[in-house]
Design an enzyme around this catalytic site. Structure first.
Site, short mmCIF file in Angstrom:
data_model
loop_
_atom_site.label_atom_id
_atom_site.label_comp_id
_atom_site.label_asym_id
_atom_site.label_seq_id
_atom_site.Cartn_x
_atom_site.Cartn_y
_atom_site.Cartn_z
N ASN A 159 -4.44 -2.96 1.78
CA ASN A 159 -3.58 -3.47 2.86
C ASN A 159 -2.85 -2.32 3.55
OD1 ASN A 159 -3.91 -5.82 1.01
ND2 ASN A 159 -2.54 -6.76 2.49
N HIS A 188 -0.51 -9.82 8.89
CA HIS A 188 -0.96 -9.32 7.58
C HIS A 188 -2.26 -8.56 7.86
CE1 HIS A 188 -2.07 -10.13 3.19
NE2 HIS A 188 -3.24 -9.82 3.71
N CYS A 216 -9.81 -8.61 -1.04
CA CYS A 216 -9.95 -10.06 -1.21
C CYS A 216 -11.19 -10.28 -2.06
CB CYS A 216 -10.09 -10.78 0.14
SG CYS A 216 -10.54 -12.54 -0.06
N HIS A 257 -5.11 -5.64 6.87
CA HIS A 257 -5.72 -4.71 5.90
C HIS A 257 -6.04 -3.40 6.60
CE1 HIS A 257 -6.16 -7.13 2.15
NE2 HIS A 257 -5.74 -8.04 3.00
N ARG A 290 0.87 -10.39 -5.05
CA ARG A 290 -0.15 -11.44 -4.91
C ARG A 290 -1.46 -10.83 -4.41
NH1 ARG A 290 -3.67 -13.28 -1.20
NH2 ARG A 290 -2.12 -13.02 0.44
N ASP A 291 -1.46 -10.29 -3.22
CA ASP A 291 -2.71 -9.84 -2.60
C ASP A 291 -3.26 -8.59 -3.28
OD1 ASP A 291 -4.69 -10.29 -0.76
OD2 ASP A 291 -3.74 -9.21 0.87
#
Ligand code: COA
Ligand code: ZN
Length: 300
Positions: free
Chosen positions: A245, A203, A236, A205, A12-13
Site C-alpha cells: 500500500n 485507498h 490482496c 496500493h 487489516r490490509d
C-alpha cells in the site's frame, strides 16, 4: 492549516496477507505504536471467515483490547456480510467497512458473492443495525486484475443503489495499484458531482510507486481522509499482482512537510515502520525507507 485524517489500515490490509500467524501481542504492539504516533483512525482487523483469512482469526480479541485501551481512537473492522456485522456489534464496534468490488469477477473471487448478493447483504445489515456506521469500501474502483479499468460513469452508476440505501461514506480503493493521478481526479470529480453529500476516502496500493501522487491528487480534489499502511505493508490475497500500500510514513512525511496537519509524528512513525519490518520480515512492503535499506544505503 488544512487537516488530513490518516486512516491506518495495515493491521487489516497488511496483516491479512501474511501466512505465518502474527501473535496477538505483536499485533497489539504495532497498534499501540500507531496510537502513540498520533494516528486516530485504524482499521484493526476483519470479521471474515477464518478459512478465507486465517491470520485474522483473533479479530474479536484484538478489537476488544483496542476498544478497552483506546476509547479516543476511531477503530474500524472490515466486514463482508451480515455475520461480520453481527460480530462487530457484539464486540462493541460502532463503525465498520463493508467491502464490495466494482468488478463482478473480483467480488466473486474475494467474497464469493454477485453484486446483487452484496447489495442485498448490505440492505439486511442496514435494516438489522440501523445505528451501525457503515463505510462502503469499493474495491477495484480504479481497475481490476481480471477485467481491467472502468470509466468514471461506471463508478457513479454502481454507487447509486448504495447512496439510496443511506450510505454516507465511501472509500474508493485501488486494490492492485494501477491508478494514476489524472484518473483519480476524473473519478473523484464524477462521484462528487453526482453525490455531493458523500464523504470520500481513498485507498491506493503502491505497485507503480504512485500511491503518494494519487493520494495527493485526491486531497487536491477535496478528499481529507487518506488510507495507508505502516511500512506500505499490503496486498490482496484474492487479487493477483497486488503489491504493498501507500506507506503511512511516506505520506505523513510529505503532508507534514507541505504544511498539512496530519497530527502524526513523522520520526515516531518511521521508527515504528522499521520496527515492524523486524517483527514481520515476511511481509510485502512498499515503504520508501525499506527499499532504500534494502539497497544498503543510508537514510536519515
Ligand atoms: N465471520 C466468520 N466466519 C464466517 C463469516 C464471518 N463474517 N461469514 C461466513 N463465515 C463462515 C461460515 O460460518 C462458514 O463456516 P463453516 O465452513 O465452518 O460452516 C464459512 O465461513 C463459509 O460461509 P459461507 O457463507 O458459505 O461463505 P462463502 O464460502 O461463500 O465465503 C465469505 C464468503 C465472505 C465468508 C468469505 O469469502 C470471506 O470471508 N472472504 C473474506 C475475503 C477478504 O477478507 N478479503 C480481503 C479483504 S478485501
Ligand atoms: Zn488494499
Amino acid at each position: 492549516m488544512k487537516t488530513i485524517d490518516m486512516y491506518e489500515v495495515g493491521p487489516r490490509d497488511g496483516f491479512q496477507n501474511i501466512k505465518e500467524y502474527i501473535p496477538a501481542e505483536t499485533k497489539m504492539a504495532i497498534i499501540d505504536g500507531l496510537v502513540q504516533a498520533g494516528i486516530r483512525h485504524i482499521e484493526v482487523t476483519s470479521f471474515v471467515s477464518p478459512k478465507a483469512i486465517p491470520q485474522l482469526k483473533d479479530a474479536r480479541e484484538i478489537v476488544t483490547a483496542c476498544l478497552r485501551q483506546y476509547p479516543e481512537v476511531d477503530f474500524m473492522a472490515l466486514i463482508p456480510n451480515l455475520r461480520g456485522a453481527e460480530t462487530a456489534v457484539a464486540v462493541g464496534m460502532t463503525r465498520v467497512a463493508y467491502v464490495v468490488s466494482l468488478s463482478a469477477s473480483h467480488n466473486k473471487a474475494n467474497i464469493n458473492r454477485t453484486h446483487e448478493q452484496s447489495y442485498q447483504a448490505l440492505k439486511e445489515i442496514r435494516e438489522t443495525y440501523p445505528q451501525l456506521d457503515v463505510i462502503v469500501d469499493l474495491a477495484t474502483t480504479f481497475g481490476c486484475p481480471f477485467e481491467g479499468k472502468f470509466p468514471a460513469s461506471r463508478v457513479v452508476e454502481f454507487l447509486k443503489d448504495y447512496v439510496d440505501l443511506g450510505i454516507r461514506e465511501v472509500c474508493l480503493c485501488d486494490t492492485i495499484g494501477i491508478a494514476n493521478p489524472g484518473q483519480v481526479r476524473d473519478i473523484l470529480r464524477a462521484v462528487q458531482q453526482a453525490y455531493p453529500q458523500l464523504e470520500l476516502q481513498v485507498h491506493i496500493h503502491d505497485t507503480r510507486n504512485m500511491g503518494a501522487a494519487c493520494s495527493l491528487a485526491a486531497i487536491e480534489a477535496g478528499v481529507t481522509k487518506i488510507q495507508s499502511t505502516l511500512g506500505g505493508l499490503g496486498g490482496c490475497p484474492f487479487a493477483p499482482g497486488a503489491s504493498g500500500n501507500l506507506a503511512t510514513e511516506d505520506m505523513v512525511y510529505m503532508l507534514n512537510e507541505m504544511g498539512y496537519d496530519t497530527g502524526v509524528d513523522f520520526p515516531w512513525v518511521l521508527a515504528l515502520a522499521k520496527k515492524e519490518v523486524q517483527l514481520i520480515p515476511t511481509g510485502v512492503y512498499s515503504g520508501h525507507h525499506i527499499r532504500i535499506d534494502a539497497a544498503s544505503r543510508c537514510f536519515r
